[in-house]
Design a protein around this motif. Structure first.
Motif, PDB file in Angstrom:
ATOM      1  N   UNK A  36      65.251  21.971-102.768  1.00 35.00           N
ATOM      2  CA  UNK A  36      65.315  23.299-102.161  1.00 35.00           C
ATOM      3  C   UNK A  36      63.918  23.877-101.971  1.00 35.00           C
ATOM      4  N   UNK A  37      63.031  23.666-102.955  1.00 38.55           N
ATOM      5  CA  UNK A  37      61.653  24.161-102.851  1.00 38.55           C
ATOM      6  C   UNK A  37      60.928  23.495-101.679  1.00 38.55           C
ATOM      7  N   UNK A  38      61.224  22.218-101.432  1.00 37.59           N
ATOM      8  CA  UNK A  38      60.593  21.488-100.330  1.00 37.59           C
ATOM      9  C   UNK A  38      61.284  21.776 -99.003  1.00 37.59           C
ATOM     10  N   UNK A  59      76.033  20.238-109.755  1.00 36.61           N
ATOM     11  CA  UNK A  59      74.968  19.533-109.046  1.00 36.61           C
ATOM     12  C   UNK A  59      73.986  20.458-108.326  1.00 36.61           C
ATOM     13  N   UNK A  60      74.436  21.618-107.887  1.00 38.13           N
ATOM     14  CA  UNK A  60      73.546  22.520-107.149  1.00 38.13           C
ATOM     15  C   UNK A  60      72.430  23.091-108.023  1.00 38.13           C
ATOM     16  N   UNK A  61      72.607  23.060-109.345  1.00 38.48           N
ATOM     17  CA  UNK A  61      71.559  23.586-110.228  1.00 38.48           C
ATOM     18  C   UNK A  61      70.756  22.475-110.912  1.00 38.48           C
ATOM     19  N   UNK A  62      70.913  21.250-110.450  1.00 37.78           N
ATOM     20  CA  UNK A  62      70.171  20.134-111.057  1.00 37.78           C
ATOM     21  C   UNK A  62      68.688  20.238-110.708  1.00 37.78           C
ATOM     22  N   UNK A  63      67.820  19.694-111.560  1.00 42.45           N
ATOM     23  CA  UNK A  63      66.388  19.689-111.255  1.00 42.45           C
ATOM     24  C   UNK A  63      66.089  19.032-109.913  1.00 42.45           C
ATOM     25  N   UNK A  64      66.816  17.972-109.596  1.00 45.02           N
ATOM     26  CA  UNK A  64      66.627  17.254-108.331  1.00 45.02           C
ATOM     27  C   UNK A  64      66.887  18.176-107.141  1.00 45.02           C
ATOM     28  N   UNK A  65      67.997  18.884-107.181  1.00 42.82           N
ATOM     29  CA  UNK A  65      68.331  19.808-106.079  1.00 42.82           C
ATOM     30  C   UNK A  65      67.382  21.003-106.036  1.00 42.82           C
ATOM     31  N   UNK A  66      66.901  21.444-107.198  1.00 39.88           N
ATOM     32  CA  UNK A  66      65.945  22.543-107.259  1.00 39.88           C
ATOM     33  C   UNK A  66      64.655  22.165-106.516  1.00 39.88           C
ATOM     34  N   UNK A  67      64.122  20.967-106.794  1.00 38.38           N
ATOM     35  CA  UNK A  67      62.909  20.523-106.109  1.00 38.38           C
ATOM     36  C   UNK A  67      63.150  20.344-104.614  1.00 38.38           C
TER      37      UNK A  67
END
Length: 112
Positions: free
Chosen positions: A104-106, A94-102
């Protein structure tokens, strides 16, 4: 991402109520749509991205998982697109999911 329009939950509910969208868009959906559109308009990123021509023989097919890849076909005859919802918690990492990536960027949790 700073140049993308902000997510407005009220606007998302209104668009869904008017059936301008299939369902109420989440902040994730909003960001992914605007990132995709921004990259397609940006000639610099289009020129720098690797281009690949793939020729298929009659009867051949292919499949891909592309949520982290900004993509767009420039030509072709037909396509079938299928979206499958898989909750972040059900993903192998889950930590590398696109959702978590965005998120983290925010620097915060994405709104639903």
């Amino acid at each position: 991402m700073p140049r993308l329009p902000g997510y407005a939950p009220l606007k998302a509910r209104l668009l869904a109520a008017l059936r301008a969208t299939k369902a109420k868009r989440s902040e994730y959906d909003h960001l992914m749509r605007h990132l995709h559109d921004a990259l397609k308009r940006d000639e610099t990123s289009q020129a720098e991205s690797p281009q690949a021509d793939v020729d298929f023989q009659p009867g051949e097919t292919w499949g891909t998982f592309s949520d982290l890849v900004m993509h767009g076909a420039m030509g072709g005859r037909s396509m079938l697109e299928q979206t499958v919802y898989l909750p972040v918690s059900a993903q192998a990492d889950p930590s590398s999911s696109p959702h978590r990536f965005l998120a983290a960027k925010l620097g915060r949790v994405l709104r639903t």
